[in-house]
Design a protein around this motif. Structure first.
Motif, mmCIF file in Angstrom:
data_model
loop_
_atom_site.group_PDB
_atom_site.id
_atom_site.type_symbol
_atom_site.label_atom_id
_atom_site.label_comp_id
_atom_site.label_asym_id
_atom_site.label_seq_id
_atom_site.Cartn_x
_atom_site.Cartn_y
_atom_site.Cartn_z
ATOM 1 N N UNK A 75 60.710 -31.476 -3.028
ATOM 2 C CA UNK A 75 59.657 -32.348 -3.537
ATOM 3 C C UNK A 75 59.125 -31.836 -4.870
ATOM 4 N N UNK A 76 58.916 -30.502 -4.957
ATOM 5 C CA UNK A 76 58.395 -29.906 -6.191
ATOM 6 C C UNK A 76 59.379 -30.066 -7.344
ATOM 7 N N UNK A 77 60.652 -29.889 -7.060
ATOM 8 C CA UNK A 77 61.673 -30.056 -8.098
ATOM 9 C C UNK A 77 61.778 -31.515 -8.528
ATOM 10 N N UNK B 103 66.961 -34.675 4.421
ATOM 11 C CA UNK B 103 65.777 -34.962 3.614
ATOM 12 C C UNK B 103 66.149 -36.058 2.624
ATOM 13 N N UNK B 104 65.368 -37.120 2.626
ATOM 14 C CA UNK B 104 65.555 -38.209 1.674
ATOM 15 C C UNK B 104 64.282 -38.349 0.867
ATOM 16 N N UNK B 105 64.420 -38.311 -0.437
ATOM 17 C CA UNK B 105 63.274 -38.470 -1.332
ATOM 18 C C UNK B 105 63.501 -39.686 -2.217
ATOM 19 N N UNK B 106 62.435 -40.430 -2.432
ATOM 20 C CA UNK B 106 62.519 -41.594 -3.310
ATOM 21 C C UNK B 106 61.377 -41.487 -4.313
ATOM 22 N N UNK B 107 61.725 -41.630 -5.571
ATOM 23 C CA UNK B 107 60.739 -41.545 -6.627
ATOM 24 C C UNK B 107 60.988 -42.614 -7.666
ATOM 25 N N UNK C 13 58.652 -32.548 -10.662
ATOM 26 C CA UNK C 13 58.480 -31.891 -11.958
ATOM 27 C C UNK C 13 59.501 -32.340 -12.975
ATOM 28 N N UNK C 14 60.619 -32.906 -12.560
ATOM 29 C CA UNK C 14 61.673 -33.297 -13.513
ATOM 30 C C UNK C 14 61.352 -34.546 -14.263
#
Length: 136
Positions: A130-132, A104-108, A135-136
């Motif tokens: 995704x939720x963590x 899993x790769x997330x980019x924000x 929310x951070x």
């Protein structure tokens, strides 16, 4: 009001205690206790212990212990295996479940996160991540 000693005696032991009291009140003198009462006392002693049962019921410890032991020798487990008890038990995974790999790769706005999971995957890992992350 119940006495303190009676409150500390478990319910199952109180029932057999009342049976012994009724029998003792109905029979004066030194009559032998009926086998049915001894058998009930032995059954209760398996659950609550020989010493405690003998003390509460005012029975001879040695005889009660022999009754429990002889009852245990005559009892046979309901589902006894003909080969005896198992010494090793293998737990196999359910069919269709194998080892897998999850990436899993997330980019924000604050950067990137990469989670690599080998083995059995958790189905909600992506939504949890995704939720963590959001929310951070």
């Amino acid at each position: 009001m119940a006495s303190k000693a009676q409150c500390e005696v478990p319910v199952g032991l109180q029932r057999i205690c009342r049976r012994f009291e009724r029998w003792r009140n109905a029979h004066r003198g030194r009559l032998p206790i009926p086998e049915g009462l001894w058998a009930s006392a032995a059954e209760v002693a398996r659950e609550h212990g020989v010493f405690r049962t003998a003390k509460v019921l005012h029975l001879e410890y040695g005889k009660l212990k022999r009754m429990v032991e002889s009852a245990n020798q005559h009892r046979r487990p309901a589902a006894a295996h003909p080969l005896g008890p198992a010494t090793f038990l293998e737990l196999a995974p359910p069919l269709g479940v194998g080892l897998s790999e999850c990436l899993i790769e997330l980019e924000g706005p604050r950067g990137k996160i990469r989670i690599q999971w080998k083995g059995t995957t958790a189905p909600d890992l992506a939504s949890l991540s995704r939720a963590l992350w959001e929310s951070a």
